[in-house]
Motif scaffolding. Structure first.
Motif, short mmCIF file in Angstrom:
data_model
loop_
_atom_site.label_atom_id
_atom_site.label_comp_id
_atom_site.label_asym_id
_atom_site.label_seq_id
_atom_site.Cartn_x
_atom_site.Cartn_y
_atom_site.Cartn_z
N LEU A 123 -23.61 41.89 -21.10
CA LEU A 123 -24.35 41.92 -22.35
C LEU A 123 -23.35 42.00 -23.48
O LEU A 123 -22.49 42.89 -23.51
N LEU A 124 -23.45 41.06 -24.42
CA LEU A 124 -22.46 40.93 -25.49
C LEU A 124 -23.16 40.94 -26.84
O LEU A 124 -24.30 40.51 -26.97
N GLN A 125 -22.43 41.41 -27.86
CA GLN A 125 -22.95 41.39 -29.22
C GLN A 125 -21.77 41.32 -30.19
O GLN A 125 -20.87 42.16 -30.16
N ARG A 126 -21.81 40.33 -31.08
CA ARG A 126 -20.69 40.12 -31.99
C ARG A 126 -20.68 41.14 -33.12
O ARG A 126 -19.63 41.62 -33.54
N SER A 127 -21.85 41.45 -33.65
CA SER A 127 -21.95 42.41 -34.75
C SER A 127 -23.27 43.15 -34.62
O SER A 127 -24.16 42.72 -33.87
N PRO A 128 -23.43 44.29 -35.32
CA PRO A 128 -24.67 45.06 -35.19
C PRO A 128 -25.93 44.27 -35.53
O PRO A 128 -27.01 44.59 -35.05
N SER A 129 -25.79 43.21 -36.35
CA SER A 129 -26.96 42.42 -36.74
C SER A 129 -27.11 41.14 -35.91
O SER A 129 -28.06 40.38 -36.12
N SER A 130 -26.19 40.90 -34.98
CA SER A 130 -26.24 39.68 -34.17
C SER A 130 -27.18 39.85 -32.98
O SER A 130 -27.48 40.97 -32.56
N PRO A 131 -27.65 38.74 -32.42
CA PRO A 131 -28.45 38.83 -31.19
C PRO A 131 -27.63 39.41 -30.06
O PRO A 131 -26.39 39.30 -30.05
N VAL A 132 -28.31 40.00 -29.10
CA VAL A 132 -27.64 40.44 -27.88
C VAL A 132 -27.63 39.26 -26.91
O VAL A 132 -28.66 38.63 -26.68
N SER A 164 -30.60 41.95 -12.19
CA SER A 164 -31.26 42.49 -13.37
C SER A 164 -30.35 43.51 -14.03
O SER A 164 -29.83 44.41 -13.36
N ILE A 165 -30.14 43.36 -15.35
CA ILE A 165 -29.29 44.29 -16.08
C ILE A 165 -30.09 44.85 -17.26
O ILE A 165 -30.60 44.10 -18.10
N LEU A 166 -30.22 46.16 -17.28
CA LEU A 166 -31.02 46.83 -18.32
C LEU A 166 -30.29 46.80 -19.65
O LEU A 166 -29.06 46.96 -19.71
N LEU A 167 -31.05 46.62 -20.72
CA LEU A 167 -30.45 46.60 -22.05
C LEU A 167 -30.19 48.03 -22.51
O LEU A 167 -30.90 48.57 -23.36
N ASP A 168 -29.16 48.63 -21.96
CA ASP A 168 -28.71 49.96 -22.35
C ASP A 168 -27.64 49.78 -23.42
O ASP A 168 -26.63 49.10 -23.19
N PRO A 169 -27.83 50.35 -24.62
CA PRO A 169 -26.83 50.16 -25.68
C PRO A 169 -25.42 50.51 -25.25
O PRO A 169 -24.45 49.92 -25.75
N ALA A 170 -25.29 51.47 -24.34
CA ALA A 170 -23.96 51.87 -23.90
C ALA A 170 -23.29 50.78 -23.05
O ALA A 170 -22.07 50.81 -22.86
N LEU A 171 -24.07 49.82 -22.53
CA LEU A 171 -23.52 48.77 -21.70
C LEU A 171 -23.21 47.49 -22.47
O LEU A 171 -22.63 46.56 -21.92
N VAL A 172 -23.61 47.45 -23.73
CA VAL A 172 -23.40 46.24 -24.53
C VAL A 172 -21.94 46.18 -24.98
O VAL A 172 -21.43 47.09 -25.64
N ARG A 173 -21.28 45.09 -24.62
CA ARG A 173 -19.88 44.91 -24.99
C ARG A 173 -19.82 44.28 -26.37
O ARG A 173 -20.48 43.26 -26.64
N THR A 174 -19.01 44.85 -27.25
CA THR A 174 -18.94 44.38 -28.64
C THR A 174 -17.52 43.94 -28.97
O THR A 174 -16.59 44.17 -28.21
N ASN A 175 -17.37 43.33 -30.14
CA ASN A 175 -16.04 42.96 -30.60
C ASN A 175 -15.74 43.54 -31.98
O ASN A 175 -14.94 43.00 -32.73
N TRP A 176 -16.41 44.66 -32.32
CA TRP A 176 -16.10 45.27 -33.61
C TRP A 176 -15.47 46.65 -33.45
O TRP A 176 -15.48 47.47 -34.34
N GLY A 177 -14.93 46.93 -32.27
CA GLY A 177 -14.14 48.15 -32.11
C GLY A 177 -14.84 49.21 -31.32
O GLY A 177 -15.81 48.98 -30.61
N LYS A 178 -14.33 50.45 -31.42
CA LYS A 178 -14.80 51.55 -30.60
C LYS A 178 -16.02 52.26 -31.16
O LYS A 178 -16.45 53.26 -30.62
N THR A 179 -16.56 51.76 -32.24
CA THR A 179 -17.71 52.43 -32.85
C THR A 179 -18.93 51.54 -32.79
O THR A 179 -19.66 51.39 -33.75
N GLY A 180 -19.15 50.93 -31.65
CA GLY A 180 -20.31 50.06 -31.46
C GLY A 180 -21.58 50.87 -31.34
O GLY A 180 -21.58 52.09 -31.29
N PRO A 181 -22.75 50.22 -31.32
CA PRO A 181 -24.04 50.89 -31.41
C PRO A 181 -24.54 51.43 -30.07
O PRO A 181 -25.48 50.93 -29.51
N GLY A 182 -23.91 52.45 -29.54
CA GLY A 182 -24.43 53.08 -28.34
C GLY A 182 -25.21 54.34 -28.68
O GLY A 182 -24.98 54.97 -29.70
#
Length: 340
Positions: free
Chosen positions: A204-213, A285-303
């Motif tokens: 699960l990937l997300q480029r920015s907090p406002s981007s689609p997952v 099946s992979i649950l949409l758990d915010p802690a599992l979403v990989r981001t590219n904006w650093g260590k302060t992603g939306p978990g």
């Protein structure tokens, strides 16, 4: 070269599962004028979605891609010679065709491309066969082969070209006999490779907090995969964007399916899950758990715990191995999109 199959995937809304495999032998040929740094002519042979070999005007020889193709060439050297001679013939013929078309359309010496997409298919369950042939000039449809009358149609004017009974007989013999026999022969050597199953890696990937997952599945084989999003166990059709299945350099495939969660509070994310279905393996099946979403904006992603565990950049998928194959693929994709 779509014709029925350029990449071989059918995503039907609300209909999941993998259909039986129809084996195909396909050729993608591109002649280009006015383009520097790449071969003037490139031809690629594909068994289903697996590249078997490539011919270009610089090397003037067929380069095989697999050990089983090397063995096939040793066992049947006349077939490899025949395919090579056909490629050389197309090189000279399509080169002359570009000059003819430039004069017809009163064009100058700018960049022009002429493409030929051809193939045959065989269903090993009912022994049914089919074929297709199509030419494109500068990204537009030019000629299409009518498999019933064995005549060419000029597109988009729908003008029939009948080159005579000899030409019709040649086309009929090639598509119904020669191409099918080659397909079956190659299949005896490459079947174990084609029938393998490789389990995908799902992220699960997300480029920015406002981007689609993004639900990204990669490394799977065969290419006929189904990926979709569910909420509370029900499949979602709105706010979902399905990407195309794309090849990886190692012969596997990748695909992404986006889910827009702009209006969904983060505490409701766990109601969503991404499901991946591939023949031969259990559903993933992979649950949409915010802690599992990989981001590219650093260590302060939306978990929910305040951020993702580590800084992970968005994966970069390298699709093209060499420049000449990139040129062919780009031409085919442009042609497919223009055709659609």
């Amino acid at each position: 070269m779509e014709m029925k199959a350029l990449i071989g995937l059918l995503l039907l809304a609300g209909c999941h599962g993998v259909s039986s495999v129809i084996y195909s032998l396909k050729y993608f040929i591109t002649e280009a004028s006015g383009v520097s740094n790449i071969p003037e002519f490139v031809g690629v042979a594909m068994l289903n979605e697996l590249q078997m070999g490539c011919y270009d005007s610089n090397s003037q020889k067929m380069v095989l891609n697999h050990s089983w193709m090397d063995q096939c060439a040793r066992d049947y050297p006349d077939v490899l010679k025949d395919i090579t001679l056909r490629a050389q013939g197309y090189y000279q013929g399509m080169k002359a065709d570009i000059e003819r078309l430039k004069k017809r359309f009163k064009q100058t010496g700018d960049v022009h491309t002429y493409q030929f997409m051809s193939g045959c298919e065989w269903d090993d369950e009912d022994n049914a066969t089919d074929g297709y042939g199509r030419y494109g000039y500068d990204g537009e449809d030019h000629l299409a082969l009518d498999m019933k009358t064995w005549t060419w149609t000029v597109l988009p004017q729908q003008v029939k070209l009948d080159e005579g009974s000899a030409a019709r007989g040649f086309l009929k013999n090639y598509y119904n006999k020669v191409c099918i026999s080659w397909l079956k022969m190659f299949l005896t050597y490459g079947r174990s490779t084609l029938q393998r199953t490789e389990r995908p890696e799902v992220s699960l990937l997300q480029r920015s907090p406002s981007s689609p997952v993004v639900c990204h599945a990669t490394g799977f084989y065969p290419e006929r995969v189904v990926v979709f999003w569910r909420r509370d166990g029900e499949e979602l059709y709105e706010h979902v964007d399905h990407g195309e299945v794309l090849p990886n350099p190692d012969g596997t495939f990748q695909v992404s399916v986006d889910l827009n969660l702009t209006l969904v509070p983060q505490e409701d994310w766990r109601r969503y899950e991404c499901v991946v279905q591939l023949k031969g393996i259990e559903d993933i099946s992979i649950l949409l758990d915010p802690a599992l979403v990989r981001t590219n904006w650093g260590k302060t992603g939306p978990g929910r715990d305040g951020g993702v565990k580590s800084e992970i950049t968005t994966p970069i998928i390298i699709v093209c191995v060499v420049l000449l194959l990139a040129a062919v693929a780009a031409g085919v994709v442009v042609y497919k999109k223009r055709k659609r």
